[in-house]
Design an enzyme around this catalytic site. Structure first.
Site, PDB file in Angstrom:
ATOM      1  N   TYR A   1       0.837  -1.260  -0.105  1.00 52.76           N
ATOM      2  CA  TYR A   1       0.060   0.003   0.055  1.00 52.76           C
ATOM      3  C   TYR A   1       0.751   1.186  -0.024  1.00 52.76           C
ATOM      4  O   TYR A   1       0.495   2.154  -0.709  1.00 52.76           O
ATOM      5  CB  TYR A   1      -0.724  -0.062   1.152  1.00 52.76           C
ATOM      6  CG  TYR A   1      -1.811   0.978   1.329  1.00 52.76           C
ATOM      7  CD1 TYR A   1      -3.126   1.175   0.440  1.00 52.76           C
ATOM      8  CD2 TYR A   1      -1.550   2.356   2.040  1.00 52.76           C
ATOM      9  CE1 TYR A   1      -4.061   2.230   0.598  1.00 52.76           C
ATOM     10  CE2 TYR A   1      -2.587   3.503   2.215  1.00 52.76           C
ATOM     11  CZ  TYR A   1      -3.546   3.308   1.457  1.00 52.76           C
ATOM     12  OH  TYR A   1      -4.789   4.228   1.404  1.00 52.76           O
TER      13      TYR A   1
ATOM     14  N   LYS B   1       0.837   4.228  -2.926  1.00 51.73           N
ATOM     15  CA  LYS B   1       0.404   5.502  -2.591  1.00 51.73           C
ATOM     16  C   LYS B   1       1.369   6.586  -3.054  1.00 51.73           C
ATOM     17  O   LYS B   1       1.391   7.702  -3.451  1.00 51.73           O
ATOM     18  CB  LYS B   1       0.005   5.853  -1.396  1.00 51.73           C
ATOM     19  CG  LYS B   1      -1.563   4.948  -1.077  1.00 51.73           C
ATOM     20  CD  LYS B   1      -2.642   5.377  -2.271  1.00 51.73           C
ATOM     21  CE  LYS B   1      -3.894   4.622  -1.949  1.00 51.73           C
ATOM     22  NZ  LYS B   1      -4.814   5.229  -2.807  1.00 51.73           N
TER      23      LYS B   1
HETATM   24  N1  LIG Z   1      -9.693   5.631   4.744  1.00 50.33           N
HETATM   25  C1  LIG Z   1      -8.624   6.146   4.902  1.00 50.33           C
HETATM   26  O1  LIG Z   1      -7.975   6.254   5.961  1.00 50.33           O
HETATM   27  C2  LIG Z   1      -7.568   6.513   3.944  1.00 50.33           C
HETATM   28  C3  LIG Z   1      -6.707   7.100   4.139  1.00 50.33           C
HETATM   29  C4  LIG Z   1      -5.774   7.550   3.119  1.00 50.33           C
HETATM   30  C5  LIG Z   1      -6.196   7.150   1.584  1.00 50.33           C
HETATM   31  N2  LIG Z   1      -7.203   6.542   1.333  1.00 50.33           N
HETATM   32  C6  LIG Z   1      -7.791   6.191  -0.006  1.00 50.33           C
HETATM   33  O2  LIG Z   1      -8.960   6.830  -0.233  1.00 50.33           O
HETATM   34  C7  LIG Z   1      -9.714   5.791  -1.188  1.00 50.33           C
HETATM   35  C8  LIG Z   1     -10.858   5.546  -0.650  1.00 50.33           C
HETATM   36  O3  LIG Z   1     -10.731   4.739   0.410  1.00 50.33           O
HETATM   37  P1  LIG Z   1     -12.000   4.429   1.401  1.00 50.33           P
HETATM   38  O4  LIG Z   1     -11.174   4.532   2.833  1.00 50.33           O
HETATM   39  O5  LIG Z   1     -13.017   5.131   1.207  1.00 50.33           O
HETATM   40  O6  LIG Z   1     -11.925   2.773   1.025  1.00 50.33           O
HETATM   41  P2  LIG Z   1     -13.178   1.897   0.791  1.00 50.33           P
HETATM   42  O7  LIG Z   1     -12.635   0.489   0.756  1.00 50.33           O
HETATM   43  O8  LIG Z   1     -14.248   2.218   1.920  1.00 50.33           O
HETATM   44  O9  LIG Z   1     -13.604   2.173  -0.329  1.00 50.33           O
HETATM   45  C9  LIG Z   1     -12.974   2.032  -1.619  1.00 50.33           C
HETATM   46  C10 LIG Z   1     -13.923   1.793  -3.054  1.00 50.33           C
HETATM   47  O10 LIG Z   1     -12.877   1.127  -3.889  1.00 50.33           O
HETATM   48  C11 LIG Z   1     -13.652   0.278  -4.728  1.00 50.33           C
HETATM   49  N3  LIG Z   1     -12.812  -0.662  -5.291  1.00 50.33           N
HETATM   50  C12 LIG Z   1     -11.905  -1.480  -4.766  1.00 50.33           C
HETATM   51  N4  LIG Z   1     -11.224  -1.970  -5.696  1.00 50.33           N
HETATM   52  C13 LIG Z   1     -11.780  -1.720  -6.950  1.00 50.33           C
HETATM   53  C14 LIG Z   1     -11.473  -2.001  -8.241  1.00 50.33           C
HETATM   54  N5  LIG Z   1     -10.612  -2.789  -8.604  1.00 50.33           N
HETATM   55  N6  LIG Z   1     -12.237  -1.248  -9.366  1.00 50.33           N
HETATM   56  C15 LIG Z   1     -13.371  -0.361  -8.811  1.00 50.33           C
HETATM   57  N7  LIG Z   1     -13.468  -0.232  -7.698  1.00 50.33           N
HETATM   58  C16 LIG Z   1     -12.773  -0.709  -6.553  1.00 50.33           C
HETATM   59  C17 LIG Z   1     -14.277  -0.354  -3.469  1.00 50.33           C
HETATM   60  O11 LIG Z   1     -15.231  -1.369  -3.819  1.00 50.33           O
HETATM   61  C18 LIG Z   1     -14.834   0.676  -2.536  1.00 50.33           C
HETATM   62  O12 LIG Z   1     -16.251   0.975  -2.854  1.00 50.33           O
HETATM   63  C19 LIG Z   1      -8.849   4.898  -1.529  1.00 50.33           C
HETATM   64  O13 LIG Z   1      -7.672   5.080  -2.543  1.00 50.33           O
HETATM   65  C20 LIG Z   1      -7.796   4.759  -0.353  1.00 50.33           C
HETATM   66  O14 LIG Z   1      -6.285   4.191  -0.518  1.00 50.33           O
HETATM   67  C21 LIG Z   1      -8.184   6.210   2.434  1.00 50.33           C
END
Ligand SMILES: NC(=O)c1ccc[n+]([C@@H]2O[C@H](COP(=O)([O-])OP(=O)(O)OC[C@H]3O[C@@H](n4cnc5c(N)ncnc54)[C@H](O)[C@@H]3O)[C@@H](O)[C@H]2O)c1
Length: 225
Positions: free
Chosen positions: A124, A128
């Site tokens: 991860y 990123k």
């Molecule tokens: N939640 C956190 O703390 C956090 C922190 C930093 C960055 N992020 C980033 O923010 C973004 C959203 O994360 P989140 O926390 O809402 O995660 P989440 O798992 O709640 O949502 C991610 C979404 O991506 C979809 N997804 C996964 N694989 C996929 C694919 N191959 N094709 C299409 N869709 C796909 C999932 O079905 C889900 O709806 C991500 O890129 C994550 O890395 C999240």
């Protein structure tokens, strides 16, 4: 507004909410790691809505939480396929449409884990970090076309991804784990999805018309130390 995801039930539910609010929207089943699906869906979006102006590369997975020497090649590759190749493919197939619109905004979800290290989720972190620099490269490549490209770097945000990550890491009491996670942030708590969504709205809007190639960090102070 076009929604892409692989969770069709959740996608349809969100679509229902957007339509009830009067938004013009549709949902597409798209695995962002599969080029044919990405190309077909983006072309359909542009034709259905008459153009493309904003792309938010939000899809992402945390992947396995084990030390580097215990991760299989397949586990490593899947995280890069979704988090890195997915951004590449969606950007690749959006560019011609954005150019046709006279410009636009691409917003890539990186993370605090694309800026600083931590002793967990190695694939991860790699993914990123890649997204952070892909954003700068594309910002430079397409600035002349009026296409802005920026990355967003959330701290821990309370979403299903973080809940799964905590459960995978052995947490049994999620409320206690949330409080403990919050202590990593100087503001003392984890963030909410809206904290990030408003940053994305800013980068999507013309209010950010002079902003490209930069990093919008929304992390409760996590990376300030
Ligand atoms: N939640 C956190 O703390 C956090 C922190 C930093 C960055 N992020 C980033 O923010 C973004 C959203 O994360 P989140 O926390 O809402 O995660 P989440 O798992 O709640 O949502 C991610 C979404 O991506 C979809 N997804 C996964 N694989 C996929 C694919 N191959 N094709 C299409 N869709 C796909 C999932 O079905 C889900 O709806 C991500 O890129 C994550 O890395 C999240």
């Amino acid at each position: 507004m076009a929604l892409f995801d692989v969770q069709d039930d959740a996608g349809d539910e969100l679509l229902g909410e957007l339509l009830a609010w009067g938004a013009e929207a549709n949902y597409w089943h798209v695995d962002v790691a599969v080029e044919d699906q990405v190309r077909t869906a983006i072309d359909e979006v542009a034709s259905r809505f008459g153009g493309l102006h904003v792309l938010v590369n939000n899809a992402g997975i945390a992947g396995v939480n084990r030390p580097t020497h215990e991760i299989s090649e397949q586990e490593w590759d899947r995280v890069q396929a979704v988090n890195v190749k997915g951004v590449f493919l969606c950007t690749k197939h959006a560019i011609a449409h954005l150019k046709r619109s006279g410009g636009g905004s691409i917003i890539n979800l990186s993370s605090i884990y694309g800026i600083v290290g931590a002793a967990d989720v190695p694939p991860y972190h790699a993914s990123k970090g890649a997204v952070r620099l892909m954003s700068k490269t594309d910002a430079l490549l397409y600035a002349g076309d009026g296409i802005r490209v920026n990355s967003v770097h959330p701290g821990y945000i309370w979403t299903p991804m973080v809940e799964h990550h905590l459960r995978d890491s052995g947490a049994t009491d999620l409320d206690a784990a949330r409080i403990e996670l919050g202590q990593l942030h100087p503001l003392g708590h984890v963030g909410e999805p809206d904290d990030i969504a408003w940053g994305v709205v800013y980068l999507a809007s013309d209010e950010s018309k002079f902003v490209t190639g930069t990093e919008l960090v929304i992390d409760g102070g996590y990376t300030a130390r």
